[in-house]
Design a protein around this motif. Structure first.
Motif: not given
Length: 213
Positions: A172-184, A106-109
């Motif tokens: 989908t969250t890269g622009d609005s909430h960068p790093g949100q994927w870490r929580r998920l 996910l960091t790469t992506q």
């Protein structure tokens, strides 16, 4: 004149070959950066501009944008997967190896829009890339299962689908909430733990889906 009697074309001068190789390398480098930033829909004129070559030169090396995109993605995806496999192999703890895979993926992506586009739609740039990734995820699942760290009803398909879902979240969250994927990711890993003993729902079969329609 027979085919055998026809003169053999003279080899291209060394300088010309070197120029062609430099141009190709410049195109690949520029394309990697442009596709990562804008995704596969970007205009190839931007790639030509950044690489410092004309459109004719670009098309001599890559007749279509899809040719260029596929070549770049295969190279990038292959490099990432090799690095991820090396890191997992060097990690003794199976759970840390699994978590590290998701984190690295996910960091790469998060920094490469075209890669995440290909992963969310096809599991990788090509079927062979997707199969390599599936095999690697299966190895990680087996290690965790053998160590009793993963809930026993989790399948490799579950993990593959989860990785695709998290990749979509990156997109989908890269622009609005960068790093949100870490929580998920943290929530997802917690749900995969063998501490959770309540059985998972059975996946629907194609016949179930047809009946629901």
């Amino acid at each position: 004149m027979t085919l055998a009697e026809q003169p053999t074309p003279a080899p291209a001068p060394r300088g010309r070959r070197a120029d062609a190789e430099r141009n190709r390398a410049a195109i690949m480098e520029a394309a990697g950066a442009v596709f990562a930033e804008y995704g596969g829909a970007v205009d190839v004129r931007e790639i030509a501009r950044r690489s410092g070559v004309g459109m004719g030169t670009l098309y001599r090396h890559f007749p279509t944008k899809d040719d260029l995109l596929l070549t770049v993605l295969e190279q990038q995806f292959g490099s990432w997967l090799t690095a991820a496999h090396q890191q997992a192999t060097a990690t003794e703890d199976p759970w840390q190896a699994l978590a590290g895979f998701f984190e690295q993926m996910l960091t790469t992506q998060a920094g490469n829009r075209a890669v995440v586009e290909s992963y969310t739609t096809r599991g990788g740039p090509t079927p062979s890339c997707a199969q390599r990734c599936y095999t690697f995820i299966d190895e990680l699942r087996t290690r965790c299962m053998d160590a009793g760290l993963l809930r026993p009803d989790v399948t490799t398909d579950d993990l593959v689908l989860l990785s695709g879902s998290l990749s979509q979240a990156v997109l989908t969250t890269g622009d609005s909430h960068p790093g949100q994927w870490r929580r998920l990711l943290r929530i997802s890993l917690d749900g995969l733990s063998s501490r959770n003993t309540e059985p998972l729902p059975e996946p629907a079969t194609p016949s179930d889906a047809a009946r629901s329609d």
